[in-house]
Write a protein that holds these residues in place. Sequence first.
Motif, PDB file in Angstrom:
ATOM      1  N   UNK A 122     -41.784 -40.140-102.377  1.00 21.13           N
ATOM      2  CA  UNK A 122     -42.210 -39.906-103.756  1.00 21.13           C
ATOM      3  C   UNK A 122     -43.262 -40.933-104.134  1.00 21.13           C
ATOM      4  N   UNK A 123     -44.036 -40.603-105.180  1.00 24.11           N
ATOM      5  CA  UNK A 123     -45.072 -41.507-105.627  1.00 24.11           C
ATOM      6  C   UNK A 123     -44.504 -42.781-106.214  1.00 24.11           C
ATOM      7  N   UNK A 124     -45.397 -43.734-106.476  1.00 20.70           N
ATOM      8  CA  UNK A 124     -44.981 -45.022-107.010  1.00 20.70           C
ATOM      9  C   UNK A 124     -45.938 -46.102-106.568  1.00 20.70           C
ATOM     10  N   UNK A 125     -45.544 -47.342-106.796  1.00 18.94           N
ATOM     11  CA  UNK A 125     -46.362 -48.492-106.419  1.00 18.94           C
ATOM     12  C   UNK A 125     -45.835 -49.083-105.118  1.00 18.94           C
ATOM     13  N   UNK A 126     -46.733 -49.281-104.158  1.00 21.32           N
ATOM     14  CA  UNK A 126     -46.357 -49.783-102.842  1.00 21.32           C
ATOM     15  C   UNK A 126     -47.272 -50.942-102.440  1.00 21.32           C
ATOM     16  N   UNK A 127     -46.723 -51.866-101.659  1.00 21.98           N
ATOM     17  CA  UNK A 127     -47.494 -52.963-101.090  1.00 21.98           C
ATOM     18  C   UNK A 127     -47.623 -52.740 -99.582  1.00 21.98           C
ATOM     19  N   UNK A 128     -48.780 -53.109 -99.039  1.00 20.29           N
ATOM     20  CA  UNK A 128     -49.082 -52.882 -97.624  1.00 20.29           C
ATOM     21  C   UNK A 128     -49.361 -54.217 -96.951  1.00 20.29           C
ATOM     22  N   UNK A 129     -48.736 -54.435 -95.808  1.00 18.87           N
ATOM     23  CA  UNK A 129     -49.021 -55.635 -95.029  1.00 18.87           C
ATOM     24  C   UNK A 129     -49.123 -55.261 -93.553  1.00 18.87           C
ATOM     25  N   UNK A 130     -49.706 -56.156 -92.783  1.00 20.40           N
ATOM     26  CA  UNK A 130     -49.907 -55.915 -91.363  1.00 20.40           C
ATOM     27  C   UNK A 130     -51.145 -56.654 -90.888  1.00 20.40           C
ATOM     28  N   UNK A 131     -51.366 -56.654 -89.581  1.00 22.02           N
ATOM     29  CA  UNK A 131     -52.518 -57.360 -89.027  1.00 22.02           C
ATOM     30  C   UNK A 131     -53.224 -56.518 -87.976  1.00 22.02           C
ATOM     31  N   UNK A 132     -54.511 -56.784 -87.834  1.00 18.80           N
ATOM     32  CA  UNK A 132     -55.310 -56.222 -86.757  1.00 18.80           C
ATOM     33  C   UNK A 132     -55.791 -57.394 -85.915  1.00 18.80           C
ATOM     34  N   UNK A 142     -58.194 -49.254 -95.535  1.00 17.08           N
ATOM     35  CA  UNK A 142     -56.942 -48.672 -96.017  1.00 17.08           C
ATOM     36  C   UNK A 142     -57.322 -47.762 -97.173  1.00 17.08           C
ATOM     37  N   UNK A 143     -56.871 -46.510 -97.107  1.00 19.99           N
ATOM     38  CA  UNK A 143     -57.246 -45.517 -98.088  1.00 19.99           C
ATOM     39  C   UNK A 143     -56.004 -44.848 -98.661  1.00 19.99           C
ATOM     40  N   UNK A 144     -56.192 -44.139 -99.754  1.00 20.05           N
ATOM     41  CA  UNK A 144     -55.124 -43.298-100.286  1.00 20.05           C
ATOM     42  C   UNK A 144     -55.707 -41.942-100.667  1.00 20.05           C
ATOM     43  N   UNK A 145     -54.874 -40.917-100.603  1.00 18.96           N
ATOM     44  CA  UNK A 145     -55.336 -39.581-100.953  1.00 18.96           C
ATOM     45  C   UNK A 145     -54.326 -38.542-100.513  1.00 18.96           C
ATOM     46  N   UNK A 146     -54.567 -37.318-100.882  1.00 24.71           N
ATOM     47  CA  UNK A 146     -53.695 -36.215-100.514  1.00 24.71           C
ATOM     48  C   UNK A 146     -53.715 -36.013 -99.006  1.00 24.71           C
ATOM     49  N   UNK A 147     -52.568 -35.606 -98.467  1.00 27.00           N
ATOM     50  CA  UNK A 147     -52.459 -35.439 -97.022  1.00 27.00           C
ATOM     51  C   UNK A 147     -53.456 -34.428 -96.488  1.00 27.00           C
ATOM     52  N   UNK A 148     -53.776 -33.398 -97.285  1.00 26.60           N
ATOM     53  CA  UNK A 148     -54.704 -32.375 -96.836  1.00 26.60           C
ATOM     54  C   UNK A 148     -56.043 -32.449 -97.573  1.00 26.60           C
ATOM     55  N   UNK A 198     -57.697 -59.449 -88.809  1.00 29.83           N
ATOM     56  CA  UNK A 198     -57.674 -58.903 -90.160  1.00 29.83           C
ATOM     57  C   UNK A 198     -56.235 -58.937 -90.661  1.00 29.83           C
ATOM     58  N   UNK A 199     -56.003 -59.637 -91.771  1.00 26.97           N
ATOM     59  CA  UNK A 199     -54.678 -59.737 -92.359  1.00 26.97           C
ATOM     60  C   UNK A 199     -54.658 -58.895 -93.634  1.00 26.97           C
ATOM     61  N   UNK A 200     -53.993 -57.758 -93.574  1.00 29.80           N
ATOM     62  CA  UNK A 200     -53.984 -56.861 -94.732  1.00 29.80           C
ATOM     63  C   UNK A 200     -53.313 -57.484 -95.942  1.00 29.80           C
ATOM     64  N   UNK A 201     -52.289 -58.301 -95.718  1.00 33.52           N
ATOM     65  CA  UNK A 201     -51.565 -58.897 -96.842  1.00 33.52           C
ATOM     66  C   UNK A 201     -52.428 -59.886 -97.614  1.00 33.52           C
ATOM     67  N   UNK A 208     -46.116 -52.965 -92.513  1.00 32.31           N
ATOM     68  CA  UNK A 208     -44.943 -52.747 -93.363  1.00 32.31           C
ATOM     69  C   UNK A 208     -45.388 -52.206 -94.719  1.00 32.31           C
ATOM     70  N   UNK A 209     -44.647 -51.222 -95.204  1.00 27.94           N
ATOM     71  CA  UNK A 209     -44.847 -50.682 -96.545  1.00 27.94           C
ATOM     72  C   UNK A 209     -43.603 -51.023 -97.357  1.00 27.94           C
ATOM     73  N   UNK A 210     -43.787 -51.550 -98.538  1.00 35.72           N
ATOM     74  CA  UNK A 210     -42.640 -51.829 -99.404  1.00 35.72           C
ATOM     75  C   UNK A 210     -42.954 -51.478-100.840  1.00 35.72           C
ATOM     76  N   UNK A 211     -41.926 -51.202-101.595  1.00 37.10           N
ATOM     77  CA  UNK A 211     -42.113 -50.905-103.000  1.00 37.10           C
ATOM     78  C   UNK A 211     -42.592 -52.153-103.718  1.00 37.10           C
ATOM     79  N   UNK A 212     -43.634 -52.000-104.515  1.00 35.70           N
ATOM     80  CA  UNK A 212     -44.194 -53.132-105.241  1.00 35.70           C
ATOM     81  C   UNK A 212     -43.531 -53.249-106.603  1.00 35.70           C
TER      82      UNK A 212
END
Length: 212
Positions: A113-123, A142-148, A166-169, A206-210
Amino acid sequence: MRPSLMVFAVMMMGVMAADLRADTWPLADMKKTAKGTTELGEWSLVVFGGRDDFPCLVDRKELEEVEPGRWVLPERTAGELAVSADNVNVRSAGRQNTAADKWMSARVFAPKKGGAYAVSGKMTNLWCDLDQNAKNTLKWAVLRGKADGRKFKVIATGEAGQGDTVDLSAQEAMKKVALEDGETIVITLFRPDFWGAAGGDITAVKIEKAGG
């Protein structure tokens, strides 16, 4: 209840609550099927066309498995992914052939479901077989949008070169990403130039609720 048992119960409740708020991508499942489901949503390894028109991504397709844990992009010339217990290794070829090499790989998270999320990870372990001293041999986003959907909104993006991390956090925009119902988070790493190949490891995502 004895005090020690009460403390233990409270600690376990806290751990369970934290698990419901955070998802580390399920690499063991993704290695088998390029997909994985967690408490917060579903992860997929896919490809999009439209590398020349980024971030207007089109023609979402599944990857082709060539051996366990190793997946190639359409036409087999645009690159490949290798999934291990620790990371997703990305190889992105240049765009010498516009038709065949239009593809780019993506890691897609579709929350329940929709909501606020935080994104972390490294390249990490970034490389390029040309221009080793340049700092723009790879593009990440990092992008957001409809799946289709055809048009994605860029949340954060940048360029990197061989040896960079690259440190996304560390990106302020990653601390709170607001998603509407049906929207996804897309993580990309690709070679934007015409010649050579480049890549690296995407790890600890990692994705977590913000909160807030």
